[in-house]
Structures are given as C-alpha cells and as structure tokens.
Design a protein around this motif. Structure first.
Motif, PDB file in Angstrom:
ATOM      1  N   GLY A 133     -12.961  10.772   2.353  1.00 16.15           N
ATOM      2  CA  GLY A 133     -13.226  11.541   3.568  1.00 16.15           C
ATOM      3  C   GLY A 133     -12.204  11.328   4.656  1.00 16.15           C
ATOM      4  O   GLY A 133     -12.251  11.983   5.692  1.00 16.15           O
ATOM      5  N   ILE A 134     -11.286  10.401   4.458  1.00 20.07           N
ATOM      6  CA  ILE A 134     -10.225  10.171   5.442  1.00 20.07           C
ATOM      7  C   ILE A 134      -8.894  10.254   4.702  1.00 20.07           C
ATOM      8  O   ILE A 134      -8.641   9.472   3.781  1.00 20.07           O
ATOM      9  CB  ILE A 134     -10.380   8.813   6.141  1.00 20.07           C
ATOM     10  CG1 ILE A 134     -11.687   8.784   6.941  1.00 20.07           C
ATOM     11  CG2 ILE A 134      -9.202   8.540   7.059  1.00 20.07           C
ATOM     12  CD1 ILE A 134     -11.970   7.460   7.626  1.00 20.07           C
ATOM     13  N   GLU A 135      -8.067  11.188   5.116  1.00 19.66           N
ATOM     14  CA  GLU A 135      -6.887  11.521   4.332  1.00 19.66           C
ATOM     15  C   GLU A 135      -5.914  10.355   4.195  1.00 19.66           C
ATOM     16  O   GLU A 135      -5.401  10.088   3.106  1.00 19.66           O
ATOM     17  CB  GLU A 135      -6.186  12.727   4.983  1.00 19.66           C
ATOM     18  CG  GLU A 135      -5.272  13.441   4.017  1.00 19.66           C
ATOM     19  CD  GLU A 135      -4.882  14.827   4.528  1.00 19.66           C
ATOM     20  OE1 GLU A 135      -3.839  15.328   4.091  1.00 19.66           O
ATOM     21  OE2 GLU A 135      -5.624  15.379   5.354  1.00 19.66           O
ATOM     22  N   LEU A 136      -5.661   9.675   5.293  1.00 21.44           N
ATOM     23  CA  LEU A 136      -4.716   8.569   5.211  1.00 21.44           C
ATOM     24  C   LEU A 136      -5.251   7.456   4.310  1.00 21.44           C
ATOM     25  O   LEU A 136      -4.521   6.846   3.534  1.00 21.44           O
ATOM     26  CB  LEU A 136      -4.415   8.019   6.612  1.00 21.44           C
ATOM     27  CG  LEU A 136      -3.471   6.820   6.640  1.00 21.44           C
ATOM     28  CD1 LEU A 136      -2.097   7.200   6.094  1.00 21.44           C
ATOM     29  CD2 LEU A 136      -3.342   6.251   8.048  1.00 21.44           C
ATOM     30  N   ARG A 137      -6.546   7.203   4.425  1.00 24.20           N
ATOM     31  CA  ARG A 137      -7.154   6.168   3.581  1.00 24.20           C
ATOM     32  C   ARG A 137      -7.046   6.562   2.105  1.00 24.20           C
ATOM     33  O   ARG A 137      -6.775   5.724   1.244  1.00 24.20           O
ATOM     34  CB  ARG A 137      -8.617   5.957   3.985  1.00 24.20           C
ATOM     35  CG  ARG A 137      -9.268   4.787   3.293  1.00 24.20           C
ATOM     36  CD  ARG A 137     -10.534   4.370   4.007  1.00 24.20           C
ATOM     37  NE  ARG A 137     -11.571   5.384   3.966  1.00 24.20           N
ATOM     38  CZ  ARG A 137     -12.694   5.326   4.687  1.00 24.20           C
ATOM     39  NH1 ARG A 137     -12.894   4.320   5.510  1.00 24.20           N
ATOM     40  NH2 ARG A 137     -13.602   6.271   4.598  1.00 24.20           N
ATOM     41  N   ARG A 180      -4.739   8.368   0.821  1.00 30.99           N
ATOM     42  CA  ARG A 180      -3.347   8.203   0.406  1.00 30.99           C
ATOM     43  C   ARG A 180      -3.040   6.742   0.101  1.00 30.99           C
ATOM     44  O   ARG A 180      -2.434   6.415  -0.912  1.00 30.99           O
ATOM     45  CB  ARG A 180      -2.411   8.715   1.510  1.00 30.99           C
ATOM     46  CG  ARG A 180      -1.042   9.084   0.982  1.00 30.99           C
ATOM     47  CD  ARG A 180      -0.122   9.474   2.109  1.00 30.99           C
ATOM     48  NE  ARG A 180       0.539   8.294   2.653  1.00 30.99           N
ATOM     49  CZ  ARG A 180       1.282   8.303   3.750  1.00 30.99           C
ATOM     50  NH1 ARG A 180       1.431   9.414   4.417  1.00 30.99           N
ATOM     51  NH2 ARG A 180       1.864   7.210   4.176  1.00 30.99           N
ATOM     52  N   HIS A 181      -3.517   5.875   0.986  1.00 31.45           N
ATOM     53  CA  HIS A 181      -3.324   4.439   0.726  1.00 31.45           C
ATOM     54  C   HIS A 181      -3.992   4.041  -0.586  1.00 31.45           C
ATOM     55  O   HIS A 181      -3.422   3.304  -1.397  1.00 31.45           O
ATOM     56  CB  HIS A 181      -3.920   3.622   1.868  1.00 31.45           C
ATOM     57  CG  HIS A 181      -3.115   3.686   3.119  1.00 31.45           C
ATOM     58  ND1 HIS A 181      -3.582   3.225   4.328  1.00 31.45           N
ATOM     59  CD2 HIS A 181      -1.886   4.176   3.380  1.00 31.45           C
ATOM     60  CE1 HIS A 181      -2.674   3.401   5.266  1.00 31.45           C
ATOM     61  NE2 HIS A 181      -1.627   3.977   4.708  1.00 31.45           N
ATOM     62  N   TYR A 189      -6.227  -3.348   6.154  1.00 31.88           N
ATOM     63  CA  TYR A 189      -5.556  -2.454   7.090  1.00 31.88           C
ATOM     64  C   TYR A 189      -5.875  -2.878   8.510  1.00 31.88           C
ATOM     65  O   TYR A 189      -7.030  -2.846   8.925  1.00 31.88           O
ATOM     66  CB  TYR A 189      -6.027  -1.015   6.836  1.00 31.88           C
ATOM     67  CG  TYR A 189      -5.367   0.026   7.704  1.00 31.88           C
ATOM     68  CD1 TYR A 189      -4.008   0.303   7.581  1.00 31.88           C
ATOM     69  CD2 TYR A 189      -6.103   0.743   8.638  1.00 31.88           C
ATOM     70  CE1 TYR A 189      -3.403   1.264   8.365  1.00 31.88           C
ATOM     71  CE2 TYR A 189      -5.505   1.716   9.430  1.00 31.88           C
ATOM     72  CZ  TYR A 189      -4.155   1.976   9.287  1.00 31.88           C
ATOM     73  OH  TYR A 189      -3.557   2.932  10.075  1.00 31.88           O
TER      74      TYR A 189
END
Lengths: 183, 404
Positions: free
Chosen positions: A75-79, A81-82, A163
């Motif tokens: 639900g969180i794009e950056l997360r 990607r990580h 993070y």
C-alpha cells in the motif's frame, strides 16, 4: 449469497488433492486467490503485503503453490520498492513457492477438514521447512482452502528491513486463501 | 439596547468555542490508518500521538505520504523532510520541531454582529530527547490570547506557554512500553487536529491546552495499545482548588491494519471547577472507531457520555459525539465532512448539532492550507421564561500552517 471461498496455500494445495475431485492433478483456477504476509515492527506497527497472484500445480507427487512476487503490495509505493528490490530481490528471485507432498493431503469428498501438514518454502533462493495450518472445504466440484504459516526472514537470507530507525521483526506470518475447481 | 438573553447565552457559548478555535493545533492525523498505521509510535515521539515532535521516520512519512508529491512517488523522502527543511541535520536521538499556524476567522451568530479577525493559532517550538531508554520532552510557545491553562507567564494575553513537558523511561527495547511523568495530553478518545470538536471540549481532552500533570503508562503490543494516566492536576493553574485529580485512559484494538476500535474513560474531581467554580466530579466514557474501507477514504467516529456532579448545582448527564469522513482523492488533498451532536446536560437543554465541510491541502514540504466551513445549531436551554431554542452559527476558518 455466494459462499466465501477460502483456503490456505498448503490447505489449498492439500484440499485440491483430496480424494474427491482433486485426485487427478488437474486444477482449474485457482480463483479468488489472496495471499497476505503480515510483518510487524516496534510498538505494534503492522505491515500487510498482499497479492492476488497464485498458481497451483502438481509435480512429481508434490503440490506446488507458486506466488509471483512482482505484484506484492503493502500500500506504500516506496516501501514496495524497497521490499522488492532491496530485501526480496524480486528481479533475481521472482516467486515464493510452497511445496507439499500430495500424499500428505487428506480431504474428504464432502465437508470441511482442518489440520497441519509439513512442507517447504522456497523464497529468496533458499528453501526451508515449514508447518502449514490449513482448512479446506469441499464446495461442489471444487475446494475452498485457507492456510497459514510463519517464516523467519533470517532463515531465507533476507536482510531484516530497517528504515530510519524503524526495524521490522524477522518473523512474518503468511496466509493464503483461494478456490480451486477440480476436474 | 441589549440582545435577548438566549442570544447572549448563545453568543457566550460561541465566543467560548471561538476562543478554542483561536487556539493552536498540532499534528494529529488519525486518518493515517489509510496507510496501515493504526498506532502513532512510528511517527510521533508521543506514543499516543498528536503532540510533540516527529521521529525521523515520521518526518519521512510526512514527505512520502502526507504531502502532494509532484514527481515519481516511489522516490525516497526528500532531504527537505528534515528539521528546518534539512538545513540542520540532527542525531536520531534529538527530535525537535516547531509549528506556526495563522488563520483568518469569521463567525456569524444569529442575531449578533459578524466577528472577523486574523489569529495566530500557534507559534511553538518543541523537542524530544532520548538517551538510551530515557526520554525528556517539552514545548515552549507564544500565544497572543487563549490557552491560559497552559500559560507559564499568567497574563490575560501575550503569554509564554508550555503545552507539555515530561520525562520518561521506555520499559522495553522497542518502545512498546513508556512510563512518563509531567504535563501530558490526557489519554482519551481520538486525537483529532480538530481539537475544538465537542467530543474534545466536553471531555476537556484536546491536544491544545487541556494537558494535565501526572504519571502515565503507555503500552502497545501486537494489535492492542492504550494509555492510563493518573492525573495530579494542572499546576499551571492556581490555586490548587482548581486542579482536577483522577484518572484517564483509552484502549484501542486493531484487528486489521485498516480498522481500529477503542474505548475511553475519565474520572476527575476538582474542589472548584474551572468553569463552574464549585466542587465538580466529572466522568466521561465512550467508544471510538477508525476504519479505512479503501485507501482514499477513512471513516472515524466517537461518542462519549459526559456526566458532571456539581455541588449545589445538581447533576448533568450529557453527551458529545462526532463522525467524520476523510476523502483523499489526490495525495495530500483532503476533503472532510464532519457531523457533531452534543448536549451538555443542562436541564431543558436541546441538542446542539453542527456540520463541517473542510478541505486541507498539504501542498509543499512542511506546509499545508486548510479551509473550514462550520454550520452549528446551538441548543439554548430555557432561561428565565425564554423557551428552549436553537441559535444558528456560521463559522469560516482559513488557515496557513508551516512546521519546522
């Protein structure tokens, strides 16, 4: 109203292979698939990752449930990607696989069964045994199944995500549900 | 010529609410549950949220999830997310910040002259320092008017204030347990940025200036979190007779990452109540819920029963409740509808109702704009022969907010 169809990965596989409609290694579907992993962080932080992608096959006496990870989303794009690039290394290891011996799967032709079965999870290029708790319910010519198990990221050589001071705990609960129509 | 008594009653009530509107607002965005954040600890140094500094992680989320992003959303948090837009890097253990909020306020009470003014709602600096498991936090601000219960200087206006200051110790390695003592925001209900909601004012549990001194224990384990506070009184209020003493608490359970349900409770005694100046036993309790059926939408609601026993002034049993829908069609842009109901429990008092339409745009790093339109139908009890009635109040509030 249509009954909710659920099965765990293992259960699903198991259910699928039951003596009823499932006995000949042919699966149509699965449908209504939902795979969820639940990770937790400090002080009650919860992270859910979900994907609808799941495939069930039979191979050499084993039921093989394959979950492509490309569409796994928290639900969180950056997360995401990580998660995919740094931790799961999805380009290198695109799928998670659960393997269960077909012979270990017992499912009555009708009704519901619940139990535990031993299997193996292949993730991040490494394989590790798991105990899968499942339930499966015969529905017409098919089976609705739900199952869950716990893995530890360290067992699979996955770097524990951290993070900006928030570190995820290494234990991750995995569950899956789906419906498989037998031939 | 004097206005009719019910009008004066309503004007007095609304003036009180206006003062609350004028007071400051901090961060308190319980609708972050839309991103799976059911608790506050990853982002806020105050474990129950809504007050104090942001953690480094929280600052990153304010850049990644809170504000409108104009480029690729999967990029890392911008360096401007840091303190002073990243100009002054700080160690992880030093979490400091500041808030400045200015507003233009318009208030039209039926039968009374229109009131308009510009208001400095907040000008605060705050910090939270961590050494090992030990914590110390505090805030210092200036307000031209209002927030007297947080005043350090005790003047009718132009005061230095401190909303919170406490020391504490984390009882485990992950910050899931925090024992602290000092001036703390009361643990009760949903910590909304709309601190003037009736559920907050009727229970005196906002994040603005109703903090109390005492000791509290916060916990967060798996899907359950809560805080229990022993209230010793507000030592920024004199004399001691006016200080509340008692307990406040909430417990919240999150069965899923998009749903949290909780219940709050509060019981206090003051020898002389701040409002009524007589001995006052106050109790409040009620449930609250937050739910995000789909990520752009968050629904929140709280309903509290409020009871007061006022010596020589009888008992009052009332309620305050609200429901709010927060829609975020584009990241950083929020449209909110809020409905409220309240009855203070005064004999013959009709229910007060209101509706808010709000828009907030987190348009730039550390900057947001907000517009509220509030229509209230304030219940006025029968007074000296005048029948019970309602008075209409229309309020507009436009805000500019920047945090350091």
């Amino acid at each position: 109203m249509k009954r909710l169809k659920r099965l765990s990965v293992a259960a699903v596989a198991l259910g699928t292979l039951g003596p009823s409609a499932v006995g000949h290694a042919a699966f149509s579907g699965p449908s209504d698939a939902k795979v969820i992993f639940e990770a937790s962080g400090p002080a009650g932080l919860k992270i859910d990752g979900r994907t609808p992608d799941l495939a069930v096959t039979e191979d050499g006496g084993n039921v093989v449930i394959t979950v492509p990870l490309a569409n796994l989303s928290t639900g969180i794009e950056l997360r995401d990607r990580h998660m995919k690039e740094k931790y799961l290394e999805v380009p290198k290891f695109p799928s998670a696989v659960l393997i269960v011996a077909r012979a270990a799967l017992k499912l009555p032709p009708t009704g519901r069964v619940e139990g535990d079965v031993q299997g193996a999870v292949k993730l991040h290029g490494q394989s590790h045994p798991v105990s899968v708790h499942f339930d499966a319910t015969a529905e017409g010519a098919g089976v609705a199944a739900h199952g869950k198990f716990r893995i530890n990221m360290n067992d699979f050589g996955i770097v524990v995500p951290s993070y900006l001071g928030v570190t995820v705990k290494p234990d991750v609960d995995v569950s899956a549900s789906f419906h498989v129509a037998g031939n | 010529m004097r206005a009719p008594r019910p009008i004066r009653w309503a004007v007095s009530l609304v003036a009180g609410l206006a003062l609350l509107l004028m007071a400051s607002r901090a961060h308190a965005y319980p609708w972050m549950i839309r991103h799976g954040y059911t608790g506050c600890t990853p982002c806020h140094t105050d474990p129950s949220g809504g007050a104090g500094a942001l953690t480094e992680y929280g600052r990153a989320q304010s850049d990644l999830l809170l504000r409108t992003r104009y480029g690729a959303t999967s990029e890392e948090a911008d360096r401007t997310a840091g303190f002073l837009w990243g100009l002054l890097p700080l160690p992880e253990e030093v979490r400091v910040g500041g808030d400045f909020r200015e507003a233009y306020f318009s208030n039209a009470v039926e039968g009374a002259p229109l009131q308009t003014k510009s208001i400095m709602m907040r000008a605060d600096l705050y910090g939270d320092f961590k050494i090992g498991r030990f914590r110390a936090a505090g805030s210092l601000g200036y307000v031209p008017q209002g927030d007297l219960t947080a005043s350090l200087t005790g003047s009718p206006s132009d005061n230095l204030i401190s909303r919170e200051h406490w020391v504490g110790v984390e009882l485990d390695d992950e910050g899931g347990w925090l024992l602290r003592a000092g001036r703390i925001t009361l643990p009760f209900g949903i910590r909304m940025i709309e601190h003037n909601l009736w559920a907050r004012t009727a229970t005196r549990t906002d994040i603005d200036a109703t903090q109390q001194y005492g000791a509290s224990l916060f916990f967060s384990r798996d899907k359950l979190r809560g805080e229990l506070m022993a209230i010793a009184g507000n030592f920024q209020v004199h004399p001691d007779d006016f200080r509340d003493r008692g307990l406040a608490m909430y417990v919240e359970y999150a069965p899923a990452t998009n749903l949290a349900v909780g219940v709050s409770g509060l019981g206090t005694r003051a020898t002389r109540d701040l409002v009524y100046a007589v001995t006052d036993y106050r109790y409040a309790t009620g449930p609250f819920v937050r739910y995000s059926p789909v990520q752009p939408l968050v629904l929140m609601a709280e309903a509290d029963w409020v009871y007061q026993s006022l010596t020589w002034n009888g008992h009052r049993s009332g309620y305050a409740a609200f429901a709010q829908g927060d829609l975020e069609p584009l990241q950083g842009l929020h449209f909110m509808l809020t409905g409220e109901a309240m009855n203070g429990g005064t004999s013959g008092e009709p229910a007060s109702l209101d509706a808010w339409a709000s828009a907030v745009w987190f348009c730039l790093p550390h900057v947001d704009l907000r517009l509220d339109g509030i229509y209230s139908s304030v219940g006025v009890p029968a007074i000296l022969g005048s029948p019970a009635s309602h008075t209409a109040v229309t309020t507009w509030l436009a805000q500019f907010h920047v945090f350091l």
